[in-house]
Design a protein around this motif. Structure first.
Motif, short mmCIF file in Angstrom:
data_model
loop_
_atom_site.label_atom_id
_atom_site.label_comp_id
_atom_site.label_asym_id
_atom_site.label_seq_id
_atom_site.Cartn_x
_atom_site.Cartn_y
_atom_site.Cartn_z
N PRO A 93 14.61 11.18 19.89
CA PRO A 93 14.70 11.88 18.58
C PRO A 93 15.37 10.99 17.54
CG PRO A 93 16.28 12.79 20.15
CD PRO A 93 15.45 11.81 20.92
N ALA A 94 14.86 11.06 16.34
CA ALA A 94 15.42 10.23 15.26
C ALA A 94 16.73 10.81 14.76
CB ALA A 94 14.40 10.17 14.12
N PRO A 95 17.61 9.95 14.30
CA PRO A 95 18.86 10.49 13.71
C PRO A 95 18.56 11.34 12.47
CG PRO A 95 18.72 8.11 13.43
CD PRO A 95 17.58 8.50 14.28
N GLU A 96 19.49 12.19 12.18
CA GLU A 96 19.29 13.17 11.10
C GLU A 96 18.95 12.50 9.76
OE1 GLU A 96 21.82 16.77 9.01
OE2 GLU A 96 22.60 15.81 10.82
N GLU A 97 19.59 11.36 9.48
CA GLU A 97 19.36 10.70 8.19
C GLU A 97 17.92 10.17 8.06
OE1 GLU A 97 22.99 8.52 9.15
OE2 GLU A 97 23.20 8.27 6.97
N LEU A 98 17.28 9.93 9.20
CA LEU A 98 15.92 9.37 9.16
C LEU A 98 14.83 10.44 9.21
CD1 LEU A 98 16.23 6.22 11.46
CD2 LEU A 98 16.24 6.33 8.97
N PHE B 261 0.85 -1.20 0.00
CA PHE B 261 0.00 0.00 0.00
C PHE B 261 0.89 1.25 0.00
CE2 PHE B 261 0.42 -1.64 4.30
CZ PHE B 261 0.83 -0.55 5.04
N GLU B 262 0.22 2.38 -0.24
CA GLU B 262 0.96 3.65 -0.27
C GLU B 262 0.99 4.26 1.11
OE1 GLU B 262 -0.54 6.28 -3.23
OE2 GLU B 262 -0.25 4.84 -4.85
N ALA B 263 1.98 5.11 1.32
CA ALA B 263 2.14 5.76 2.62
C ALA B 263 2.47 7.23 2.40
CB ALA B 263 3.24 5.07 3.40
N PRO B 264 2.34 8.04 3.46
CA PRO B 264 2.69 9.46 3.29
C PRO B 264 4.13 9.63 2.81
CG PRO B 264 1.60 9.10 5.39
CD PRO B 264 1.85 7.75 4.80
N GLY B 265 4.38 10.70 2.11
CA GLY B 265 5.74 10.98 1.61
C GLY B 265 6.03 10.21 0.33
N LYS C 126 7.91 10.84 9.77
CA LYS C 126 6.46 11.02 9.75
C LYS C 126 5.77 9.80 9.13
CE LYS C 126 2.92 14.23 8.17
NZ LYS C 126 2.62 15.32 7.24
N GLY C 127 6.29 9.37 7.98
CA GLY C 127 5.71 8.21 7.31
C GLY C 127 5.86 6.95 8.14
N LEU C 128 7.03 6.77 8.74
CA LEU C 128 7.26 5.57 9.56
C LEU C 128 6.31 5.52 10.75
CD1 LEU C 128 11.17 5.50 9.52
CD2 LEU C 128 9.65 3.89 8.37
N ARG C 129 6.11 6.67 11.40
CA ARG C 129 5.19 6.71 12.55
C ARG C 129 3.77 6.34 12.12
NH1 ARG C 129 7.27 12.23 15.33
NH2 ARG C 129 8.93 11.33 16.59
N THR C 130 3.36 6.94 10.97
CA THR C 130 2.00 6.69 10.50
C THR C 130 1.80 5.22 10.15
OG1 THR C 130 2.04 8.90 9.56
CG2 THR C 130 0.28 7.47 8.82
N VAL C 131 2.76 4.64 9.48
CA VAL C 131 2.59 3.27 8.97
C VAL C 131 2.78 2.24 10.09
CG1 VAL C 131 3.55 1.54 7.40
CG2 VAL C 131 3.27 3.89 6.64
N PHE C 132 3.85 2.40 10.86
CA PHE C 132 4.22 1.34 11.81
C PHE C 132 3.80 1.64 13.25
CE2 PHE C 132 7.20 1.03 8.25
CZ PHE C 132 6.94 -0.27 7.84
N GLY C 133 3.50 2.88 13.56
CA GLY C 133 2.99 3.23 14.87
C GLY C 133 4.05 3.41 15.94
N TYR C 134 5.31 3.25 15.62
CA TYR C 134 6.37 3.47 16.62
C TYR C 134 6.68 4.97 16.72
CZ TYR C 134 7.01 -1.53 15.91
OH TYR C 134 6.79 -2.87 15.81
N ASN C 135 7.27 5.33 17.90
CA ASN C 135 7.59 6.75 18.05
C ASN C 135 9.10 7.02 18.10
OD1 ASN C 135 8.38 5.94 20.57
ND2 ASN C 135 6.67 6.88 21.68
N SER C 136 9.89 5.95 18.13
CA SER C 136 11.35 6.13 18.16
C SER C 136 11.99 5.22 17.11
CB SER C 136 11.90 5.78 19.55
OG SER C 136 11.27 6.56 20.53
N PHE C 137 12.99 5.76 16.43
CA PHE C 137 13.62 4.99 15.36
C PHE C 137 15.14 5.08 15.48
CE2 PHE C 137 9.46 6.23 13.90
CZ PHE C 137 8.94 5.02 13.42
N TYR C 138 15.78 3.94 15.32
CA TYR C 138 17.25 3.87 15.39
C TYR C 138 17.78 3.40 14.04
CZ TYR C 138 16.38 3.90 20.44
OH TYR C 138 15.98 4.23 21.68
N LEU C 139 18.79 4.06 13.60
CA LEU C 139 19.41 3.66 12.33
C LEU C 139 20.49 2.63 12.65
CD1 LEU C 139 19.64 4.15 9.27
CD2 LEU C 139 21.31 5.93 9.76
N LEU C 140 20.27 1.39 12.26
CA LEU C 140 21.24 0.33 12.56
C LEU C 140 22.34 0.25 11.51
CD1 LEU C 140 18.76 -2.49 13.66
CD2 LEU C 140 19.87 -0.76 15.08
N ALA C 141 21.96 0.44 10.26
CA ALA C 141 22.96 0.40 9.18
C ALA C 141 22.39 1.13 7.97
CB ALA C 141 23.28 -1.04 8.79
#
Lengths: 161, 143
Positions: free
Chosen positions: B39-44, A138-142, B49-64
Motif C-alpha cells: 500500500p502506498a503511503p498516505e501522502e502519495l 505528455f499528459e497523464a491522468p489526474g 493511480k496516475g503513477l501506476r498508469t504512467v510507470f507501470g509499477y504497483n508499489s510506491f515508497y516515499l523517500l523524501a
C-alpha cells in the motif's frame, strides 16, 4: 383682626404681646380653666420637642462620603449611556474601515477579470544534454504532466542515495 | 468597539489572502513491482493511480518530501541526495500558473533541462534513474 381661635392659639403659644395678652385674658369666660389648659399644652409641647429632637448619627461624615460616591457611581453609566448618534471615535473608525474597503474593492475592480488559470501542468520545453538520449513530454491522468527521460541513469541497489 | 474589529479583520485577511503565496511540494519516490503490492503511503495516495498508469509499477515508497514557498526568481534544490539533484527556478508567475525552469542532474552531470508551466494541484512526474529493481520518480506539485 384676628378671630378668637387665632388669638387663643397665639395666647397658648405665648406669642401675644403684653397688652394683647391682658386684653385676651380679660375676655376669657373661664380664665382658670384656660390657664390650666395652657400649662398642660406648654408642658406637652416641651415633652414633644424633647422627644422629637433628631438623634445624632455616628460617623456622619463617613456615611455622607459613601453616599456621595454611590451617587457619582450610579450617575456615570447613566451619562455614558446617554444617546449619542455619532461619537467621534466611532466615526473615525468607520471612516477608516470604509477607506480600506474602498481601496480593496477598487484594486479588485481595476485589476479586471482574472485570466483563465490553466488547469493542467504543461511542459513547454525539454532538452537532454546527451544527443543519444531522448526526453518526452505528455499528459497523464489526474491533470498531470510527465517528463519522460529515456536513459535517466542507473544506481546499483547496494548504493545508498 | 469590538464589533468593528470583525469587519476590519475580514478586510485585512481578504487583502492578505489575495496575495498569499503558493507552495511547491516535491517528493522523491521509488516505484517497484511487488507481489503482493505494497500500500502506498498516505501522502502519495492522490498520485498512485496516475503513477501506476504512467510507470507501470504497483508499489510506491516515499523517500523524501519537502514543501517550499514558490516565488518569482527563487531558486531551489529539491530533495537533493548524493546521486540525483533537481534544481528549480521560478521565472514567471501569472494567476494560478508558475513557469519554472528545471534541471535534473545525475551523478553531478546535467541530464535534462526543461521549462514547465505548473497549474495548481496538477502534478509533474519526472522519470528518474533506475535504483535496484525500481525507479526513482520525482513528483512536483504547486499547492
Amino acid at each position: 383682626m384676628k378671630n378668637f381661635e387665632e388669638r387663643y392659639t397665639a395666647w397658648m403659644d405665648d406669642a401675644l404681646d403684653r397688652d394683647e395678652r391682658a386684653a385676651f385674658e380679660r375676655a376669657l369666660p373661664d380664665p382658670a380653666a384656660a390657664a390650666r389648659e395652657r400649662e398642660e399644652w406648654l408642658r406637652l409641647r416641651g415633652l414633644m420637642r424633647q422627644a422629637l429632637e433628631p438623634a445624632r448619627m455616628p460617623h456622619a461624615d463617613f456615611v455622607n462620603s459613601r453616599i456621595r460616591e454611590a451617587i457619582a457611581r450610579e450617575a456615570r453609566p447613566a451619562a455614558r449611556s446617554a444617546p449619542r448618534l455619532f461619537p467621534l471615535p466611532r466615526l473615525a473608525f468607520a471612516g477608516g474601515f470604509l477607506v480600506v474597503l474602498a481601496c480593496v474593492l477598487s484594486a479588485i475592480i481595476l485589476s479586471g477579470p482574472a485570466p483563465e488559470a490553466p488547469t493542467v501542468s504543461e511542459i513547454v520545453a525539454a532538452q537532454v544534454r546527451d544527443e543519444r538520449n531522448r526526453a518526452y513530454a505528455f499528459e497523464a491522468p489526474g491533470r498531470a504532466a510527465v517528463l519522460w527521460i529515456d536513459d535517466a541513469g542507473f544506481i546499483p541497489a547496494n548504493e545508498r542515495l | 468597539m469590538e464589533r468593528w474589529l470583525i469587519p476590519w479583520l475580514m478586510v485585512v485577511l481578504f487583502a492578505a489572502g489575495a496575495h498569499a503565496e503558493d507552495r511547491i511540494w516535491a517528493a522523491l519516490v521509488l516505484g517497484t513491482t511487488e507481489n503482493p503490492p505494497r500500500p502506498a503511503p498516505e501522502e502519495l495516495e492522490p498520485f498512485v493511480k496516475g503513477l501506476r498508469t504512467v510507470f507501470g509499477y504497483n508499489s510506491f515508497y516515499l523517500l523524501a518530501a519537502k514543501e517550499k514557498k514558490i516565488r518569482k526568481g527563487t531558486e531551489e534544490w529539491v530533495v537533493p541526495n548524493k546521486k540525483v539533484f533537481l534544481k528549480l527556478q521560478c521565472i514567471d508567475r501569472s494567476p494560478g500558473c508558475y513557469t519554472v525552469n528545471l534541471e535534473l542532474y545525475f551523478k553531478k552531470e546535467l541530464l535534462v533541462t526543461s521549462q514547465v508551466k505548473f497549474a495548481r494541484d496538477a502534478p509533474l512526474y519526472i522519470r528518474g534513474p533506475n535504483w535496484g529493481k525500481g525507479r526513482l520518480i520525482y513528483i512536483l506539485e504547486v499547492r
